[in-house]
Write a protein that holds these residues in place. Structure first.
Motif, PDB file in Angstrom:
ATOM      1  N   ASP A  61      -3.223  23.550 -10.492  1.00 61.64           N
ATOM      2  CA  ASP A  61      -4.199  23.527  -9.396  1.00 61.64           C
ATOM      3  C   ASP A  61      -5.029  22.376  -9.233  1.00 61.64           C
ATOM      4  N   GLY A  62      -5.742  22.143  -8.180  1.00 60.49           N
ATOM      5  CA  GLY A  62      -6.507  21.035  -7.880  1.00 60.49           C
ATOM      6  C   GLY A  62      -7.595  20.495  -9.016  1.00 60.49           C
ATOM      7  N   PHE A  63      -8.176  21.404  -9.589  1.00 59.59           N
ATOM      8  CA  PHE A  63      -9.156  21.341 -10.494  1.00 59.59           C
ATOM      9  C   PHE A  63      -8.598  20.524 -11.856  1.00 59.59           C
ATOM     10  N   SER A  64      -7.413  21.163 -12.234  1.00 55.49           N
ATOM     11  CA  SER A  64      -6.747  20.817 -13.481  1.00 55.49           C
ATOM     12  C   SER A  64      -6.202  19.489 -13.212  1.00 55.49           C
ATOM     13  N   LEU A  65      -5.662  19.116 -12.015  1.00 59.71           N
ATOM     14  CA  LEU A  65      -5.144  17.852 -11.528  1.00 59.71           C
ATOM     15  C   LEU A  65      -6.359  16.818 -11.651  1.00 59.71           C
ATOM     16  N   ALA A  66      -7.414  17.239 -11.001  1.00 56.61           N
ATOM     17  CA  ALA A  66      -8.396  16.241 -11.134  1.00 56.61           C
ATOM     18  C   ALA A  66      -8.900  15.866 -12.668  1.00 56.61           C
ATOM     19  N   GLN A  67      -8.838  16.887 -13.386  1.00 55.71           N
ATOM     20  CA  GLN A  67      -9.342  16.362 -14.865  1.00 55.71           C
ATOM     21  C   GLN A  67      -8.322  15.490 -15.483  1.00 55.71           C
ATOM     22  N   GLN A  68      -6.693  15.622 -15.140  1.00 53.71           N
ATOM     23  CA  GLN A  68      -6.072  14.698 -15.309  1.00 53.71           C
ATOM     24  C   GLN A  68      -5.956  13.164 -14.875  1.00 53.71           C
ATOM     25  N   ILE A  69      -6.531  13.207 -13.767  1.00 54.30           N
ATOM     26  CA  ILE A  69      -6.925  11.811 -12.936  1.00 54.30           C
ATOM     27  C   ILE A  69      -8.006  11.131 -13.610  1.00 54.30           C
ATOM     28  N   LEU A  76     -10.248   5.898  -9.979  1.00 58.22           N
ATOM     29  CA  LEU A  76      -9.714   6.520  -8.896  1.00 58.22           C
ATOM     30  C   LEU A  76     -10.472   7.370  -8.312  1.00 58.22           C
ATOM     31  N   PRO A  77     -10.835   7.143  -6.926  1.00 58.43           N
ATOM     32  CA  PRO A  77     -11.635   8.257  -6.325  1.00 58.43           C
ATOM     33  C   PRO A  77     -10.830   9.527  -5.855  1.00 58.43           C
ATOM     34  N   PHE A  78     -11.258  10.535  -5.553  1.00 56.44           N
ATOM     35  CA  PHE A  78     -10.688  11.608  -4.945  1.00 56.44           C
ATOM     36  C   PHE A  78     -11.445  12.662  -4.191  1.00 56.44           C
ATOM     37  N   ILE A  79     -10.885  13.259  -3.195  1.00 54.02           N
ATOM     38  CA  ILE A  79     -11.555  14.323  -2.441  1.00 54.02           C
ATOM     39  C   ILE A  79     -10.980  15.594  -2.554  1.00 54.02           C
ATOM     40  N   PHE A  80     -11.658  16.812  -2.598  1.00 51.09           N
ATOM     41  CA  PHE A  80     -11.284  18.089  -2.463  1.00 51.09           C
ATOM     42  C   PHE A  80     -11.216  18.577  -1.189  1.00 51.09           C
ATOM     43  N   LEU A  81      -9.857  19.355  -0.954  1.00 59.02           N
ATOM     44  CA  LEU A  81     -10.015  20.027   0.270  1.00 59.02           C
ATOM     45  C   LEU A  81      -9.703  21.388  -0.188  1.00 59.02           C
ATOM     46  N   THR A  82     -10.326  22.512   0.368  1.00 62.63           N
ATOM     47  CA  THR A  82     -10.104  23.887  -0.092  1.00 62.63           C
ATOM     48  C   THR A  82     -10.636  24.797   0.997  1.00 62.63           C
ATOM     49  N   ALA A  83      -9.861  25.964   0.617  1.00 60.40           N
ATOM     50  CA  ALA A  83     -10.431  27.085   1.634  1.00 60.40           C
ATOM     51  C   ALA A  83     -11.604  27.885   0.822  1.00 60.40           C
ATOM     52  N   ARG A  84     -11.624  27.520  -0.383  1.00 58.45           N
ATOM     53  CA  ARG A  84     -12.843  28.189  -1.211  1.00 58.45           C
ATOM     54  C   ARG A  84     -14.013  27.369  -0.978  1.00 58.45           C
ATOM     55  N   LEU A  86     -17.271  28.771  -1.945  1.00 59.71           N
ATOM     56  CA  LEU A  86     -18.320  29.232  -3.042  1.00 59.71           C
ATOM     57  C   LEU A  86     -18.964  28.237  -3.496  1.00 59.71           C
ATOM     58  N   LYS A  87     -20.337  28.167  -3.290  1.00 59.46           N
ATOM     59  CA  LYS A  87     -21.066  27.001  -4.109  1.00 59.46           C
ATOM     60  C   LYS A  87     -20.716  26.777  -5.715  1.00 59.46           C
ATOM     61  N   VAL A  88     -20.259  27.758  -6.396  1.00 53.87           N
ATOM     62  CA  VAL A  88     -19.716  27.345  -7.803  1.00 53.87           C
ATOM     63  C   VAL A  88     -18.784  26.403  -7.746  1.00 53.87           C
ATOM     64  N   ASP A  89     -17.537  26.782  -6.764  1.00 56.21           N
ATOM     65  CA  ASP A  89     -16.530  25.897  -6.649  1.00 56.21           C
ATOM     66  C   ASP A  89     -16.908  24.379  -6.390  1.00 56.21           C
ATOM     67  N   LYS A  90     -17.784  24.255  -5.300  1.00 59.53           N
ATOM     68  CA  LYS A  90     -18.151  22.960  -4.971  1.00 59.53           C
ATOM     69  C   LYS A  90     -18.790  22.132  -6.166  1.00 59.53           C
ATOM     70  N   LEU A  91     -19.620  23.030  -6.922  1.00 59.59           N
ATOM     71  CA  LEU A  91     -20.431  22.408  -7.932  1.00 59.59           C
ATOM     72  C   LEU A  91     -19.094  22.057  -9.105  1.00 59.59           C
ATOM     73  N   ASP A  99     -15.607  12.877  -5.457  1.00 61.87           N
ATOM     74  CA  ASP A  99     -16.397  11.891  -4.539  1.00 61.87           C
ATOM     75  C   ASP A  99     -16.918  12.629  -3.316  1.00 61.87           C
ATOM     76  N   ASP A 100     -16.047  13.670  -2.757  1.00 58.37           N
ATOM     77  CA  ASP A 100     -16.420  14.629  -1.928  1.00 58.37           C
ATOM     78  C   ASP A 100     -15.709  15.797  -1.864  1.00 58.37           C
ATOM     79  N   TYR A 101     -16.049  16.695  -0.808  1.00 59.92           N
ATOM     80  CA  TYR A 101     -15.624  18.059  -0.952  1.00 59.92           C
ATOM     81  C   TYR A 101     -15.681  18.738   0.403  1.00 59.92           C
ATOM     82  N   LEU A 102     -14.438  18.781   1.107  1.00 59.89           N
ATOM     83  CA  LEU A 102     -14.161  19.528   2.557  1.00 59.89           C
ATOM     84  C   LEU A 102     -13.876  20.823   2.455  1.00 59.89           C
ATOM     85  N   SER A 103     -14.370  21.676   3.160  1.00 60.99           N
ATOM     86  CA  SER A 103     -13.677  23.158   3.306  1.00 60.99           C
ATOM     87  C   SER A 103     -12.978  23.063   4.515  1.00 60.99           C
TER      88      SER A 103
END
Length: 237
Positions: A61-69, A76-84, A86-91, A99-103
């Motif tokens: 998943d994206g969170f695990s991939l971000a850890q590897q990055i 290397l900067p990265f931005i999350f795109l997600t249908a989730r 929830l505040k806990v996911d953004k945090l 670097d950013d987080y778009l729903s």
């Protein structure tokens, strides 16, 4: 001009296709991976300047991939795109170094703007000058950012969708703009009602541009449209 390389990691085929096409229109060189494992392989082959990561994906998943990055490519900067949303996911995303987080659903214009902000912050020494969104169409000036079409003292205020359609026509002026691409990008689906709606928008643009006889939006049957503003040769009887 050197293009900016992006890695898009998105398992949704429809959204992935739309984003690749839209980002490409704005001069980004996009490599598309459809899961986290494929993304790691592409990172090893040719690291991009920025990653766009979906969160919910099969095979890493994206969170695990971000850890590897962050482990292997810490700068290397990265931005999350997600249908989730929830505040806990953004945090969690920001704690991982995002670097950013778009729903979702994604607003493509907002995504472009945020990508440019992140790139300027990550690479200040190579940040490009602000992109011009002023175009010439025959006797008209098209100001995309302000949704304005101008000819001398005449100012026509466009809707967002009218401006998007005119931008697509302008950016491939003299070439065929595929009907399916327009429908996919601006209407989402190519059903009967959306096709009729698109034809109405084309008619509106023709009316707006009618003060310059050299401007034509040509319907190429079964394929799409061509915007031309070159003078037509005289017809002799």
């Amino acid at each position: 001009m050197q293009t900016t390389k992006l890695l898009l990691v998105e398992d949704d085929e429809n959204l992935g296709y739309v984003l690749v096409e839209y980002l490409g229109m704005h001069d980004f060189d996009v490599c598309w991976a459809k899961n986290g494992e494929e993304a790691l392989q592409k990172l090893q082959q040719q690291p991009p300047q920025l990653c766009i990561l979906d969160v919910m994906m099969p095979r890493l998943d994206g969170f695990s991939l971000a850890q590897q990055i962050k482990l292997h490519y810490p700068q290397l900067p990265f931005i999350f795109l997600t249908a989730r949303s929830l505040k806990v996911d953004k945090l969690k995303g920001f704690k991982l170094g995002a670097d950013d987080y778009l729903s979702k659903p994604i607003d493509e214009e907002e995504l472009i703007a945020r990508i440019r902000v992140v790139l300027r912050r990550a690479y200040p020494e190579t940040a490009p000058a602000p992109e011009s969104h002023i175009y010439s169409i025959g006797a008209y000036t098209f100001d995309y950012e302000n949704l304005l079409l101008k000819k001398q003292e005449q100012h026509i205020q466009l809707t967002q969708k009218e401006a998007e359609l005119l931008l697509m026509l302008t950016e491939c002026k003299g070439k065929i703009l595929d009907r399916r691409e327009v429908l996919q990008r601006l209407w989402g689906e190519a059903d009967f009602f959306n096709r009729r709606s698109m034809d109405v928008f084309i008619s509106r643009l023709r009316k707006y541009l009618s003060e310059d006889a050299n401007i034509r939006i040509i319907n190429v049957h079964g394929k799409g449209f061509i915007l031309s503003d070159t003078p037509q040769p005289p017809i002799y009887s």
